[in-house]
Each structure stands twice: as C-alpha cells, then as structure tokens.
Design an enzyme around this catalytic site. Sequence first.
Site, short mmCIF file in Angstrom:
data_model
loop_
_atom_site.label_atom_id
_atom_site.label_comp_id
_atom_site.label_asym_id
_atom_site.label_seq_id
_atom_site.Cartn_x
_atom_site.Cartn_y
_atom_site.Cartn_z
N HIS A 234 3.23 35.24 40.82
CA HIS A 234 4.44 35.24 41.73
C HIS A 234 5.56 34.54 41.08
O HIS A 234 5.43 33.43 40.47
CB HIS A 234 4.12 34.81 43.03
CG HIS A 234 3.39 35.77 43.84
ND1 HIS A 234 2.67 35.29 45.00
CD2 HIS A 234 3.49 36.96 43.91
CE1 HIS A 234 2.25 36.74 45.47
NE2 HIS A 234 2.85 37.68 44.76
N ASP B 167 7.85 32.51 42.36
CA ASP B 167 7.94 31.13 42.49
C ASP B 167 6.89 30.21 42.07
O ASP B 167 6.89 28.97 42.19
CB ASP B 167 7.98 30.86 44.08
CG ASP B 167 6.74 31.38 44.63
OD1 ASP B 167 5.95 32.14 44.25
OD2 ASP B 167 6.27 30.70 45.76
N HIS B 168 6.05 30.92 41.07
CA HIS B 168 5.18 30.13 40.51
C HIS B 168 5.33 29.91 38.83
O HIS B 168 4.73 29.22 38.08
CB HIS B 168 3.55 30.55 40.68
CG HIS B 168 3.57 30.06 42.07
ND1 HIS B 168 2.51 29.08 42.55
CD2 HIS B 168 3.62 30.58 43.23
CE1 HIS B 168 2.33 28.89 43.82
NE2 HIS B 168 2.88 29.84 44.13
N HIS C 108 -4.85 36.76 47.61
CA HIS C 108 -3.38 36.35 47.71
C HIS C 108 -2.84 37.33 46.76
O HIS C 108 -1.94 38.29 46.86
CB HIS C 108 -3.08 35.23 47.54
CG HIS C 108 -1.49 34.83 47.33
ND1 HIS C 108 -0.88 34.86 48.41
CD2 HIS C 108 -0.71 34.48 46.29
CE1 HIS C 108 0.26 34.51 48.02
NE2 HIS C 108 0.44 34.31 46.94
N HIS D 88 2.21 25.22 48.24
CA HIS D 88 3.49 25.05 49.17
C HIS D 88 3.30 24.06 50.40
O HIS D 88 2.20 23.52 50.73
CB HIS D 88 3.78 26.31 50.00
CG HIS D 88 4.00 27.56 48.97
ND1 HIS D 88 5.62 27.59 48.83
CD2 HIS D 88 3.43 28.14 48.31
CE1 HIS D 88 5.53 28.61 47.99
NE2 HIS D 88 4.34 29.11 47.67
#
Length: 255
Positions: A58, A60-61, A114, A171
């Site tokens: 993802h 945001d990683h 996920h 998060h």
Amino acid sequence: MPADIRIVPCLTDNFGYLVHDPATGATASIDAPEAGPLIAALDKEGWKLTDILVTHHHGDHVGGIAALKAKYQCRVHAPHDANAKIADVDVRLQEGDFVRIGDLTVRVLETPGHTLDHISYVFEDDRALFAADTLFSIGCGRVFEGTYPMMWESLLKLRALPDDFRLYCGHEYTASNVKFALGIEPGNAALQARAKQVETLRAEGKPTIPVTLGEEKQANVFLRADVPSVADAVGLSGSPAADVFGELRERKNNG
Ligand SMILES: [Zn+2]
C-alpha cells in the site's frame, strides 16, 4: 545490546519506525510511509539508514522508499510481488526468513488478509512485533485482498507470540478501535483499562503504541473471536471463530 526504537509519526495517522542497533550503527526503517519525517528523525539521532523492511504494497507504507534509497543507498526488503509490484526492492522475503540488521535478528511472518503480500517482522531478542496493518491495538486491518478465515489465521499466528512482546502497528487507530470494541464487550475489564489509558495518552498528544501482546490478547476483541462470550455478543454462538471474526470485521467496516 538492546535495539533503540523510535516512533516517527508520518502522513495523517501512520506510524513510521526506526530500529537502530547501537553495536554496529545499522538502522532499519519499518516501512517508509513518508521520507521527510524519517530523514528528520535520522538526522536528529545521527543515524544512517541501512535497511527498509517493507510489510505490504500500500502507498502509505511504500511512498518514501525511492527517496530514502536515493539518499542512503539502503537495502530494501519486501514481500513477494505476486499481486502488486513494490519498486526498488533488493531482497524478497517469505515465511521463516531471517534478516540481519547489524547484530539484530529479525524473523519474517507471513500475515496475509489485509493484502495477500502482507508480512510482519519479529525482533526476537527485543521482544518487538511490527505488524503494520494486520494487527492494530484493539483492532485489525481491513480485509481488502484476502478472506476472513485467512486474516483470522494471521491473527492467530500473531496471538501465539509471547505476552511480553510489544506491538508496534501501522496506524494510530486505537481510540476509534476502543469505541467499537466497548460496543461488543462493555464488561471487559482489560478493555476498560486500556480505554482509560488511551484517553490519557491521546489527551497528552502521545502515541498509544507500543502495547504488550498480553494486554492485546485480553482487550482486543478481534483477537477474541474464539471466546464464547464474544460469539454470543454478535449472535453467532457455536459458530466457527473465523465466522465470528468476519462478523466483527463487517460491523467495524459499517460502524
Ligand atoms: Zn495497508
């Protein structure tokens, strides 16, 4: 020598992490949500980034990988790219692999659900688990690519780690997770205690991480889908734990 671990808030609510080996100077970033804050944290400590341990694809990683690699020429370790490409990877990892960060040994656990590529990192000697978007404090990641039974198996794998391990997740979602969990288990004393603690930490502007796995096993409803009272609470008495887990996840998605 114990590792030095720094929490580096990134983007809106991502946790970046730096793990530094004082014996050799090696420093790993767990994921790379954003280069700027990680570079600032490295500069402040006088550390040089040697490795990035990527958990999943993802944005945001992985968004900060290219800039960090260009600046530090660090090694990038990442899961397989069967379903989604991660750029700039040097080493591909799978279940049971070990990574050396200086003198620190890191074990790789595959924790799909996920995403299909999601892996978690365990620093055995430092009793630290970096579970990114598989396990949050009092919550878990959304199941985007896998199935509920697959995600439940991944959570069981993490739950099997010893109680004194500390959880570092991807998060800062703890306050919202606590609110949801109290709706399912209002009488859970461990959850009530965690709720108070989280309220205090957030009021002080502090992260709610790390937390011990022992606390999570008692208070995190998503790790408790095989507890009969939790199945009762969602109207699924006697159902398989994976179904109870799926119902919990659905309710959180729609909450
Ligand atoms: Zn994710």
